[in-house]
Design an enzyme around this catalytic site. Structure first.
Site, PDB file in Angstrom:
ATOM      1  N   GLU A  36      31.377  32.566  39.212  1.00 30.01           N
ATOM      2  CA  GLU A  36      30.726  33.883  39.298  1.00 30.01           C
ATOM      3  C   GLU A  36      30.751  34.614  37.958  1.00 30.01           C
ATOM      4  OE1 GLU A  36      32.890  36.693  41.807  1.00 30.01           O
ATOM      5  OE2 GLU A  36      34.760  35.668  41.382  1.00 30.01           O
ATOM      6  N   ASP A  62      42.485  31.744  41.681  1.00 31.23           N
ATOM      7  CA  ASP A  62      41.768  31.417  40.447  1.00 31.23           C
ATOM      8  C   ASP A  62      42.555  30.516  39.505  1.00 31.23           C
ATOM      9  OD1 ASP A  62      39.525  32.891  41.151  1.00 31.23           O
ATOM     10  OD2 ASP A  62      40.371  34.748  40.363  1.00 31.23           O
TER      11      ASP A  62
END
EC number: 2.7.1.11
Lengths: 341, 341, 341, 341
Positions: free
Chosen positions: B222, B127
């Site tokens: 998401e 990430d």
């Protein structure tokens, strides 16, 4: 604002991404006009250009090459451009020229800038050897292509107990050899920055075989050279007409290793495969950011500068800094890689 | 020196490259011993470990996953480790522990370090949201996978005049969505950092269709959320048993866009494909450098720190800095990307 | 049943997939035992082998190379094997030998079979030149690697107005050059099956330039030869010691084209990159099916045969058929490709 | 000759390669004229078309999508086309129509052919379910994309001891699931051709865990269905408004496996990523051959037929044969794959 853009020098994945980004930011962001000169500075001098709107750059982000073409710049004609730069700027009605190119192009850009043309440069080189910026676009793609080749060669070398010598690009700086060698896990890496010791290379391979690892991969930059007097083929192969022929360091090193080791060695010459085709995601992002910031710099009147990656930011640095010297691999990075000879 | 190494947390391309690099540098460079704990901190607590020599890490550089396994860390057991860290260190005879992991792992590492264990951390997250380092390995691979998917979706969307919504990873930080969206040329990007305006997204698509471009691609993290009250499906789909089910923002956004636009919209959920498999050359180099510098830091006694990329150098920063806060996408980067909604 | 398996000859993506499939089908499907001989027939003669169970083949499906190693077969030692084949079969207690290899290996397999050993062959060659089967595994991967290279070269060639000559594998059969040339859209293709006309190649490039297409890509098989007397460098480059050196047809053709066209031409030699690394999905499926059917054939007592793809089915054909003659590119296929010179 | 060409139905890698090949063969080989109808049969009916010369198809070989666009065909309008086919043929002055498409398109082609229009079809489907041809282009690309996803998921699943369920395309035929499952080494494969037994799937995973392999990957075709009464979520998830929502078999199977196994299971839905983007070399070669032979068939007056791969040859088969029934996975192929449930 009216912006002129051109690409010059060798092919480099990400050129189209810069052009697209310049047009997007200028047209959609600032309501500017953009024209693209064809075949580098040639188009500027000869009046070959075309308007670039959003449709003109549609679908080019992931494409290799440059929609504007490129061409070698001749010194004389560049001087011609510098001498007439006020006329040229007026002729095309441009408020800024954004040349995208390598060291030669940026030197030319600096010449034009010094002569009074409003210029914002965008550095480009697969070799990653331009000073003043952490990285250049195109480099990541080249390293990726070379790494994939090393990955494939390793299984072949291992199955067949061979030494493979992969010659990658890098005439004066060894960045591609260093990073693809590290990423591919090459057992030996040879760089232009340090004459390599053929004896140490031979010893490393022999030790591997002694340890039961019956193969080795050596990654050599095209500009790497053996320490003086250590390789008979130092001067290349002279043909029947007395000319040195297409026999780069990769081929010569394979010949030499085979002779010294008494084991099969094979050269692989990736050549121009490293500098074309679809850019990696990394290169597309960097190229896009360069284009965006070049337009912003133009609007801020930051002429005589070029875009540069510094950490996570894009900053503007003087063109003079970019072309002052080549950015070569420092000793510390060689030491890190362990396998530089 | 005797070094313990472990991997904890979610999968991340480059883990094996770090392990290999730690072993190479320690064993070949310093004549150290290395042991690897299995399944993260669990192995440390339960005594599951194995020696790692050069042969143990042969051929793993380009492989996804982790040869040491990984497992979730339970708070209680971590506290147990912290309380017994002197005993644990003594039990295994290790002079340093090198945990490779994300925010949770680094927080645990800090706890152990504060309790007196000599620890050098290596940050890991696809990430890219760990503070104190310009980038983390795994991120480039994730962006590459997502970008390739967007590339493929574009031709389908274009041929069939559809809206495609690609959901990519990023619960709290939108780096993957930002960079894959830029690299793939997504027309809309939605990030966790900023609630998106569904009306603006709809307008953008409609304007594209009005301009003759009969498709659009939206890249959504998401963790992205619509501005409050703007999407009926905000709460997800409730099944016949009253439970919210696997229906992430990608699916809900596609449903909503189809309803508002009167045009076909399709979701694509890449999921775990982004976090496994062969790392890119970039990630392999970064992971290898992290491993190398972690060993050097251990030898220099720089405990309580973690490796970090700063510009082109690897530096050691306090673990505290790495876990102080999440590194999210700043406003400036969103502005650069143009298409963040 | 007790099955012996070995891999011989050059590297070929898919070898591990066959081994894995043989073990899966034999062990899980038939409760057989499998042993693997190391380094081809050498292991059979010298008694180097290891048992292969499900764990031994875990994770190898997508890996290049061969876990069993490979080695060149010497005629004399093969004859030794044939003469002692009853003893060898008895010594290892095997009911069948499954050799995986190219023309040489299959010829050896036939010799052993004729001498009374129960043998089921699996054909292997990246060159696709084994008779009796529509395709062989490894070929699709090789074509994929070469095609990706041509894709990348095209943008470079186009940007810089150059002629690129890509030399691909294929000493006696031109399948790789034909299919990668078609897939990459090469403007000229040269095959071993037909001496090429350098004049026609030159004319094609000149016509392209006349039509405004300022680049060309030529894909040449390493075994391609110019029509007699048409190229001065026909004999290769002779070095100062009077030896012909590493200067394949790709390099020589580039030299010749540059001389005749007065335009830059560059050779790219992909070499062993084409025969290693991860196999394509196509090759993995074909290799897996070959392994499965080899075991079934062994159980059905179909000795002296090899697996072959015929349409969509795997059939067993006599080894004699596979090695009777090389499967070269027929005239009809050249005509289809349009650009074969 | 004057040739009309169109593409209809869903996206499929290789469409542009067929168009390019038709134009190359027709224009350069036969001196024909080619026109391309836009958006499938719609362009034919509404008079939207453009001439296609060599420049029009330059650079499209490796590009996904279709330069001619595509659109769904409405039955009524097709009937309209059939009724007016003589007028349409005359209006455009075409001697043959070459529609490139799937089952629906070929059925339409047959209708037009029966009504008297000279038609040569080219079959297209990523699903590989058209009868009469060994393979269709697009299928290899789809299998490649799905296989790469499985490769990546395996390392994640392995590191984290999870079950991964990959849903791939294939509503009525399971070819993509079968071949990507085999190529990726999926432990379970579920096809539309055979209702799967959830109990057997659960047992297989449990046995793997018992053997120390703490992960599993299941590859399921979107059209696969559990044997009746064996899965509670058989009917999908009903939302708060009483509608079944985007919850395909992949998601439902993951939910079910997680519940039964008491282990984490995750779905991955690849969706349209499988049907777009650059075609593999295999698909480009097949598409190019189909285009070439379609033109030859037109010149030979072989109307009412379509191109088909038979072994290594391209043959012409009646359109009626192609659309007579769906080509599904036969029992024998399932048995070969071992892991079909």
């Amino acid at each position: 604002m009216r912006i002129g853009v051109l690409t010059a020098g060798g092919d480099c994945p990400g050129l189209n991404a810069v052009i697209r980004s310049v047009v997007h930011r200028a047209v959609a962001g600032h309501n500017d006009e953009v024209i693209g000169f064809e075949d580098g500075f040639k188009g500027l001098l000869d009046g070959h250009y075309r308007p670039l709107d959003l449709n003109a750059v549609s679908g080019i982000l992931a494409r290799g090459g440059t929609i504007l073409g490129s061409a070698r710049l001749e010194r004389d004609r560049l001087r011609e451009a510098a001498e007439n730069c006020a006329e040229l700027t007026a002729k095309y009605g441009i408020d800024v020229l954004i040349p995208i190119g390598g060291e030669g192009t940026l030197t030319a850009a600096r010449m034009l800038s010094d002569a009074g043309m409003p210029v914002v440069g965008v550095p480009k080189t697969i070799d990653n050897d331009i000073n003043g910026t952490d990285r250049t676009f195109g480099f990541d793609t080249a390293v990726g292509v070379a790494t994939e080749a090393i990955d494939r060669l390793k299984t072949t070398a291992e199955s067949h107990q061979r030494v493979m010598v992969v010659e990658v690009m890098g005439r004066h700086a060894g960045w591609i050899a260093l990073e693809s060698g590290m990423a591919g896990g090459a057992h030996g890496i040879c760089l232009p920055e340090r004459p390599f010791e053929i004896d140490s290379l031979v010893k490393m391979v022999e030790e591997r075989f002694a340890r039961g690892k019956k193969f080795a991969v050596v990654c050599v930059a095209e500009g790497a050279r053996p320490a003086e007097g250590t390789m008979p083929y130092e001067k290349g192969i002279i043909d029947q007409f007395g000319h040195e022929r297409f026999t780069g360091i990769g081929t010569r090193l394979a010949v030499e290793l085979e002779a010294r080791l008494g084991k099969e060695a094979r050269p692989v010459i990736l050549g121009h495969v490293q500098r074309g085709g679809t850019p990696t995601a990394y290169d597309r992002v960097l190229a896009t950011r360069f284009g965006w910031h070049a337009v912003e710099a133009a609007h801020a009147g930051q002429f005589g500068k070029m875009t540069a990656l510094r950490g996570t930011s894009i900053e503007m640095v003087p063109l003079a800094e970019g072309v002052s010297e080549l950015k070569t691999v420092p000793e510390g990075r060689m030491y890190e890689a362990e396998s530089v000879f």
